[in-house]
Design a protein around this motif. Structure first.
Motif, short mmCIF file in Angstrom:
data_model
loop_
_atom_site.label_atom_id
_atom_site.label_comp_id
_atom_site.label_asym_id
_atom_site.label_seq_id
_atom_site.Cartn_x
_atom_site.Cartn_y
_atom_site.Cartn_z
N SER A 110 36.42 36.23 39.15
CA SER A 110 36.78 37.46 39.86
C SER A 110 35.58 38.15 40.50
O SER A 110 35.74 38.98 41.37
N GLU A 121 43.48 41.45 33.21
CA GLU A 121 43.22 40.04 33.51
C GLU A 121 42.21 39.42 32.55
O GLU A 121 42.17 38.20 32.39
N GLY A 122 41.37 40.25 31.95
CA GLY A 122 40.38 39.72 31.01
C GLY A 122 40.89 39.75 29.58
O GLY A 122 41.23 38.72 29.01
N ALA A 124 44.80 38.84 28.98
CA ALA A 124 44.99 37.41 29.23
C ALA A 124 44.29 36.59 28.15
O ALA A 124 44.79 35.55 27.72
N SER A 127 37.38 33.07 27.52
CA SER A 127 38.33 33.36 28.60
C SER A 127 37.91 34.62 29.36
O SER A 127 38.14 34.73 30.56
N TRP A 147 37.16 34.62 33.28
CA TRP A 147 37.81 35.59 34.16
C TRP A 147 36.77 36.30 35.02
O TRP A 147 36.92 36.45 36.22
N THR A 174 37.40 26.51 36.54
CA THR A 174 38.37 27.49 36.02
C THR A 174 39.36 26.86 35.05
O THR A 174 39.84 27.52 34.14
#
Lengths: 710, 77
Positions: free
Chosen positions: A540, A342-343, A346, A532, A536, A608
């Motif tokens: 999270s 996700e980090g 992405a 980003s 993230w 976000t």
């Protein structure tokens, strides 16, 4: 004088000089192929193109200097060229050999700078480009005439077809700077009456003997590197200025007087295909047809970036999605896997996703530039856009900004005036880009009924049109204001040469596209990637005890309501984002955004969606416990039912929704754009100013809209 | 013989450059080959009329109105 010794192991430096549109860059690409890199000249954002090549065992390092008409600069590009030529003149160790490229079909003007290089006593090889327009015998004859006249090596070649390149290489491999002796210079006539009348002359000309052309040039250039552009002058200075203008004009006219008969003599046989260009221009620059065709072409470009890039962008998205899925399945779950999928993944995906749009835009711009059409665009649009502080070329940025601001801002590089370029960069994010579409879509559907009026116009469609109009209108308003605010000491010029129409050189275009993509990925991409990952992390993670409590609460809630595993997971992610650092920040900014009608949940989405505006929809889906971001009707329903805890009033009143729409139209919510602006202006100052002004503009516009409507 | 500035020249008629006024723009004009004695022709004016497109012997140049005002021409009547 030149004292460099060249051993066979040493690298010989070469600088390519010539007018814009002389075919310089094509020659540069011919010589270096892919062994080149693009950087910036220190302190300015003019492309510095350098490359390397070998001829047998001799190594060469070549710089493609920005196109220039004269040693007396008028644009930032030309200033760089002059500065570098004058610097190397003083530095004995760094003296390059110059390759001067002139378009043989337009010699009259293309040869002026060449004579100035001769007067500066520099070692020059003259390349007569476009030799493909002449037959071989004729080319050789012209070569000979030039060689005799100027006593320099001369090659007739065609950078486009490659003919004659081998002969240039032959000359280069045999060329030895040590043997270079400047010839007596017929062009520079020091004259008498004005030259040493002011004090500046003394400190610069202590050489004794005859006046050198280099000193003459330096004396005419003022502190800022341009010839006397300063506006504020005392009367003494005004006299000095007027004298210098006269000196310079005299010098230029003297050169033309010598050149003219000589060039007359040879050009009679090398006339270009002028009539073809004239008849094309009769239509393409026509008062009515010209702009009409141009608007059509711009729509085509818009369509291309918007629609053609869809497929590659989808492939990139699914590709990265599948890769992260794959990692998720094969690695133990935990924060390292999360960081990876996700980090990091992405983040990389968020950079790569822009490549199709950048490549398509620069490919199309390349065609417009290479064919010579772009200069006609500048001619047609200059006076209308100048009112708004911009330049004819700004149109391309403004139109392609409708697809994405990233390639649009990168395209401003060929706007010559710094102020005009800066204003274009500053206003381009106001044009509604494709990332705003999902946001507009969901909000407009909540506030505008799906109804057709007058048989053709759909109300929601009209609302969409209104949002686009709002952005474009505001871009012009801001441009107009900035034109009044930003002061530059230099005048703005048009005086643009319009080349003959030709077929594009595809190789040069493809190399440009490759370098644009590469610099985007390596420079702006770095910043996008880092931000980003930070975003993230903020969405999270939260303070550990708060997150633990949130998880526990979600579980109890799920148990009470008898939810299944999937529903529990959705509910848990709602609790988690509300208690994450982003969630906490959203709640912290609520007092600030309440006056424009936003609650803290919108606040979270504002934070976000800094990653990309369309993230707004995904964040809202998470906050309102919608299982999938594609379920927009479900999300719309949840949102319209949402109420404030303290007052029980609905959150999404029409006033709030319109306020949010306006906010998304104006606010600078795109870190990628900021990263590109940072790269293109070469400072953090302008992205910072841009962020602040757009945020304030968005806030106050939303404030007004909210209060009018509620 | 009538004298006026290039900005007022008629379209598609060859005129001769008589002189260049002394101004910062004049340097670039001469560098682009707009010199006394040269024959010049206005080809096209932009939709709003503030920019013009002139043709010299073998080249074409776009000029703003204030730039064209620096060029004095004479036209054969």
């Amino acid at each position: 004088m030149i004292t460099t010794t060249i051993e066979s192991t040493q690298t010989q430096s070469i600088a390519i000089v010539g007018n814009p549109n002389s075919g310089k860059s094509s020659l540069f690409n011919r010589l270096t192929g892919m062994r080149q890199k693009t950087g910036n000249y220190p302190g300015v954002t003019v492309d510095k193109k350098t490359g390397r090549f070998n001829i047998s065992d001799k190594r060469f390092k070549v710089t493609d200097l920005p196109g220039s008409y004269s040693i007396f600069p008028n644009t930032m590009d030309e200033k760089i060229t002059t500065r570098i030529i004058l610097e190397t003149l003083e530095d004995d160790d760094e003296s390059p050999c110059y390759i001067y490229v002139a378009d043989v079909t337009r010699l009259e003007k293309q040869i002026l700078l060449f004579t100035q290089l001769l007067s500066l006593q520099l070692p020059v090889i003259l390349c007569l480009n476009m030799a493909d327009r002449m037959d071989g015998m004729h080319a050789r004859r012209i070569e000979n005439i030039f060689r005799k006249k100027f006593s320099v090596p001369v090659v007739a070649l065609s950078a486009k077809t490659g003919e004659g390149i081998d002969r240039l290489k032959q000359i280069l491999s045999e060329y030895n700077l040590e043997d270079f002796r400047p010839e007596p210079d017929p062009f520079f006539d020091p004259g008498d009456q004005f030259l040493f009348t002011d004090t500046r002359a003394d400190e610069r000309t202590n050489f004794g003997g005859p006046v050198k052309y280099a000193d003459f040039v330096k004396r005419i250039l003022s502190e800022d590197g341009y010839p006397f552009r300063d506006r504020m002058l005392s009367s003494n200075e005004a006299i000095a200025k007027s004298q210098r203008i006269q000196e310079q004009i005299r010098d230029t006219m003297h050169r033309y007087a010598i050149l003219d008969p000589f060039i007359q003599h040879i050009t009679s046989e090398t006339q270009p295909t002028a009539s073809k260009t004239d008849s094309l221009d009769h239509i393409l620059t026509h008062k009515i047809w010209g702009p009409t065709i141009f608007i059509g072409l711009m729509l085509l470009i818009f369509q291309a970036i918007f629609a053609w890039s869809q497929y590659p962008m989808e492939w990139i998205e699914t590709g990265f999605g599948q890769l992260s899925h794959f990692i998720d399945r094969h690695l133990p779950s935990g924060w390292i896997t999360d960081l990876l999928t996700e980090g990091i993944l992405a983040g990389i995906g968020g950079v790569v996703i822009f490549i199709p749009q950048i490549a398509i835009l620069f490919f199309l711009i390349g065609i417009l530039e290479q064919t010579g059409y772009m200069t006609r665009v500048v001619f047609m649009m200059d006076s209308s856009l100048r009112r708004f502080g911009m330049n004819g070329r700004s149109v391309v940025a403004l139109v392609s900004g409708g697809a994405c601001a990233i390639p649009a801002i990168m395209s401003t590089r060929n706007i010559a005036g710094w102020k005009e370029r800066l204003i274009t960069i500053m206003v381009t994010p106001l044009i509604s880009c494709s990332a705003r579409i999902p946001v507009y879509a969901i909000l407009i559907a909540m506030v505008v009924p799906y109804k057709t009026i007058g048989g053709i116009f759909n109300l929601q469609g009209l609302a969409f049109g209104l949002m686009y109009f709002l952005g474009g209108f505001m871009a012009l308003v801001v441009g107009w204001v900035m034109k009044k605010i930003i002061k530059t000491g230099t005048d703005s010029f048009l005086m643009l040469e319009m080349p003959d129409y030709t077929w594009p050189d595809w190789k040069t275009i493809l190399i440009t596209v490759y370098h644009k993509v590469k610099t985007f990925v390596t420079e702006a991409g770095k910043i996008i990637f880092i931000i980003s990952i930070i975003l993230w992390f903020m969405a999270s993670y939260g303070p550990p005890e708060r997150m633990a409590k949130a998880n526990l609460e979600a579980e109890t809630q799920a148990m009470e309501r008898g939810l299944n595993g999937e529903e529990t997971a959705v509910l848990a992610s709602t609790y988690r984002i509300e208690n994450s650092y982003a969630g906490i920040m959203g709640q912290a900014i609520e007092p600030i955004i309440r006056p424009i009608g936003f609650d803290w949940k919108i606040g979270i989405a504002l934070i976000t969606s800094f990653a990309a505006r369309e993230v707004f929809v995904g964040t809202m889906a998470t906050i309102y416990s919608i299982d999938s971001e594609d379920n927009t009707s479900g999300l719309r329903e949840r949102m319209s039912q949402a109420t404030y805890v303290d007052t029980g009033k609905k959150v999404y009143t029409p006033a709030t929704i319109w306020s949010l729409l306006v906010f998304y139209a104006f606010a600078m919510q795109c870190m990628s754009t900021l990263a590109v602006v940072r790269k293109e202006t070469n400072s953090w100052k302008w992205p910072f100013i841009q962020f602040v002004y757009l945020t304030l503009l968005a806030y106050f516009s939303s404030f007004i809209i909210y209060h009018i409507l509620s | 013989m009538k004298f006026k500035t290039l900005s007022k020249a008629p379209k598609r008629r060859a005129v001769t450059v008589k002189d260049i006024k002394e101004s910062p723009q004049s340097i670039r004009l001469t560098e682009l080959g707009i010199l006394p004695g040269v024959s010049i022709m206005v080809m096209q004016k932009s939709p709003l009329g503030n920019t013009m497109y002139v043709k010299l012997k073998s080249s074409r140049i776009a000029l703003r109105k204030d730039e064209a005002e620096q060029v004095l021409i004479c036209e054969p009547d």
